[in-house]
Design a protein around this motif. Sequence first.
Motif, mmCIF file in Angstrom:
data_model
loop_
_atom_site.group_PDB
_atom_site.id
_atom_site.type_symbol
_atom_site.label_atom_id
_atom_site.label_comp_id
_atom_site.label_asym_id
_atom_site.label_seq_id
_atom_site.Cartn_x
_atom_site.Cartn_y
_atom_site.Cartn_z
ATOM 1 N N ARG A 84 0.816 -1.227 0.000
ATOM 2 C CA ARG A 84 0.000 0.000 0.000
ATOM 3 C C ARG A 84 0.845 1.271 0.000
ATOM 4 O O ARG A 84 0.310 2.369 -0.002
ATOM 5 N N LEU A 85 2.154 1.140 -0.004
ATOM 6 C CA LEU A 85 3.034 2.312 -0.013
ATOM 7 C C LEU A 85 2.967 3.025 -1.362
ATOM 8 O O LEU A 85 2.503 2.454 -2.345
ATOM 9 N N PRO A 86 3.461 4.266 -1.424
ATOM 10 C CA PRO A 86 3.546 4.955 -2.714
ATOM 11 C C PRO A 86 4.388 4.139 -3.701
ATOM 12 O O PRO A 86 5.266 3.370 -3.312
ATOM 13 N N ALA A 87 4.133 4.337 -4.966
ATOM 14 C CA ALA A 87 4.740 3.523 -6.021
ATOM 15 C C ALA A 87 6.265 3.547 -5.980
ATOM 16 O O ALA A 87 6.899 2.541 -6.278
ATOM 17 N N ARG A 88 6.897 4.666 -5.615
ATOM 18 C CA ARG A 88 8.362 4.730 -5.631
ATOM 19 C C ARG A 88 8.987 3.942 -4.487
ATOM 20 O O ARG A 88 10.149 3.571 -4.555
ATOM 21 N N CYS A 89 8.215 3.668 -3.421
ATOM 22 C CA CYS A 89 8.756 2.954 -2.261
ATOM 23 C C CYS A 89 8.587 1.438 -2.370
ATOM 24 O O CYS A 89 9.372 0.694 -1.791
ATOM 25 N N ARG A 90 7.569 1.005 -3.069
ATOM 26 C CA ARG A 90 7.270 -0.439 -3.119
ATOM 27 C C ARG A 90 8.450 -1.278 -3.593
ATOM 28 O O ARG A 90 8.834 -2.239 -2.929
ATOM 29 N N PRO A 91 9.056 -0.964 -4.759
ATOM 30 C CA PRO A 91 10.139 -1.843 -5.225
ATOM 31 C C PRO A 91 11.348 -1.838 -4.287
ATOM 32 O O PRO A 91 11.973 -2.870 -4.076
ATOM 33 N N LEU A 92 11.666 -0.672 -3.712
ATOM 34 C CA LEU A 92 12.822 -0.597 -2.817
ATOM 35 C C LEU A 92 12.607 -1.472 -1.588
ATOM 36 O O LEU A 92 13.458 -2.291 -1.236
ATOM 37 N N LEU A 93 11.463 -1.331 -0.923
ATOM 38 C CA LEU A 93 11.228 -2.111 0.286
ATOM 39 C C LEU A 93 11.024 -3.586 -0.031
ATOM 40 O O LEU A 93 11.398 -4.447 0.767
ATOM 41 N N ALA A 94 10.466 -3.893 -1.184
ATOM 42 C CA ALA A 94 10.332 -5.298 -1.568
ATOM 43 C C ALA A 94 11.719 -5.931 -1.715
ATOM 44 O O ALA A 94 11.939 -7.065 -1.281
ATOM 45 N N LEU A 95 12.664 -5.180 -2.290
ATOM 46 C CA LEU A 95 14.027 -5.713 -2.425
ATOM 47 C C LEU A 95 14.714 -5.808 -1.062
ATOM 48 O O LEU A 95 15.461 -6.748 -0.802
ATOM 49 N N LEU A 96 14.475 -4.829 -0.187
ATOM 50 C CA LEU A 96 15.071 -4.885 1.145
ATOM 51 C C LEU A 96 14.531 -6.059 1.956
ATOM 52 O O LEU A 96 15.240 -6.621 2.786
ATOM 53 N N LEU A 97 13.281 -6.424 1.726
ATOM 54 C CA LEU A 97 12.673 -7.545 2.451
ATOM 55 C C LEU A 97 12.895 -8.882 1.751
ATOM 56 O O LEU A 97 12.452 -9.919 2.255
ATOM 57 N N SER A 98 13.561 -8.872 0.639
ATOM 58 C CA SER A 98 13.767 -10.086 -0.143
ATOM 59 C C SER A 98 14.558 -11.128 0.649
ATOM 60 O O SER A 98 15.521 -10.789 1.340
ATOM 61 N N PRO A 99 14.170 -12.393 0.549
ATOM 62 C CA PRO A 99 14.914 -13.435 1.254
ATOM 63 C C PRO A 99 16.338 -13.623 0.738
ATOM 64 O O PRO A 99 17.195 -14.137 1.438
ATOM 65 N N SER A 100 16.623 -13.158 -0.483
ATOM 66 C CA SER A 100 17.976 -13.296 -1.028
ATOM 67 C C SER A 100 18.940 -12.284 -0.406
ATOM 68 O O SER A 100 20.145 -12.374 -0.617
ATOM 69 N N ASP A 101 18.424 -11.302 0.366
ATOM 70 C CA ASP A 101 19.220 -10.309 1.077
ATOM 71 C C ASP A 101 20.243 -9.629 0.165
ATOM 72 O O ASP A 101 21.447 -9.746 0.356
ATOM 73 N N PRO A 102 19.758 -8.866 -0.852
ATOM 74 C CA PRO A 102 20.685 -8.221 -1.790
ATOM 75 C C PRO A 102 21.462 -7.093 -1.129
ATOM 76 O O PRO A 102 21.011 -6.489 -0.152
ATOM 77 N N THR A 103 22.639 -6.808 -1.650
ATOM 78 C CA THR A 103 23.456 -5.705 -1.160
ATOM 79 C C THR A 103 22.904 -4.391 -1.718
ATOM 80 O O THR A 103 22.097 -4.383 -2.647
ATOM 81 N N TYR A 104 23.394 -3.257 -1.163
ATOM 82 C CA TYR A 104 22.967 -1.956 -1.675
ATOM 83 C C TYR A 104 23.355 -1.821 -3.147
ATOM 84 O O TYR A 104 22.627 -1.242 -3.930
ATOM 85 N N ARG A 105 24.521 -2.330 -3.513
ATOM 86 C CA ARG A 105 24.964 -2.243 -4.908
ATOM 87 C C ARG A 105 23.995 -2.990 -5.824
ATOM 88 O O ARG A 105 23.627 -2.507 -6.892
ATOM 89 N N GLU A 106 23.565 -4.194 -5.401
ATOM 90 C CA GLU A 106 22.627 -4.977 -6.204
ATOM 91 C C GLU A 106 21.268 -4.288 -6.291
ATOM 92 O O GLU A 106 20.635 -4.259 -7.344
ATOM 93 N N ILE A 107 20.818 -3.705 -5.173
ATOM 94 C CA ILE A 107 19.533 -3.000 -5.168
ATOM 95 C C ILE A 107 19.602 -1.788 -6.088
ATOM 96 O O ILE A 107 18.689 -1.529 -6.869
ATOM 97 N N ALA A 108 20.708 -1.034 -6.000
ATOM 98 C CA ALA A 108 20.869 0.146 -6.863
ATOM 99 C C ALA A 108 20.855 -0.256 -8.329
ATOM 100 O O ALA A 108 20.231 0.406 -9.161
ATOM 101 N N GLY A 109 21.524 -1.351 -8.662
ATOM 102 C CA GLY A 109 21.525 -1.821 -10.048
ATOM 103 C C GLY A 109 20.144 -2.241 -10.501
ATOM 104 O O GLY A 109 19.726 -1.962 -11.620
ATOM 105 N N GLU A 110 19.413 -2.922 -9.628
ATOM 106 C CA GLU A 110 18.068 -3.389 -9.965
ATOM 107 C C GLU A 110 17.109 -2.211 -10.194
ATOM 108 O O GLU A 110 16.275 -2.252 -11.095
ATOM 109 N N LEU A 111 17.244 -1.162 -9.366
ATOM 110 C CA LEU A 111 16.335 -0.017 -9.471
ATOM 111 C C LEU A 111 16.846 1.051 -10.435
ATOM 112 O O LEU A 111 16.136 2.014 -10.713
#
Length: 172
Positions: free
Chosen positions: A109-136
């Motif tokens: 239910r978060l704003p559209a810009r927050c959903r993908p970031l928090l979904a990646l932060l909560l991901s079971p694969s536990d991505p690094t900041y570098r991986e999250i930045a690349g994904e987004l």
Amino acid sequence: MDLQPQEVQALTPLLAAEAAAEAPGAGVDAADLEQAVWVRLLEHPDAALPPEPAGWVRGAVRAEARLARRRVRREAPYATEPPASHDAGPEPAVLAAERRRVLRAAVGRLPARCRPLLALLLSPSDPTYREIAGELGMSQGSLGPMRSRCLGCLRRMLAAEVAPPVRRGMEP
């Protein structure tokens, strides 16, 4: 510092090239180095443009790379949580699953810009900041402030849904 558009356009390719050259040795993203140098350049509004901007850019990128290397050396991973006790029964597992379900529903239910970031932060694969930045498709340095804003939004949303604690004892 009063930078003119033509000065910014002249410095941008040089800054990008210098940051790309220094980033691998510093262990950071080139876009993060660029961002740090722009901040350094714009921090001093009273200063004039250096007489040799190319030399200043090279020096500033190298200084920011040194700072980044020091930061990377000082960083330490968080200690992992101890495994849950198996003799506690099924209640902790059920409560944890319910908390995760409520959290994921709130993230949806978060704003559209927050959903993908928090979904990646909560991901079971536990991505690094570098991986999250690349994904987004954004710089690694922008993730922290965006994460703070999104977590604040999530915190406010969840606080509104949770009932206030019941007062005990004598009420004033």
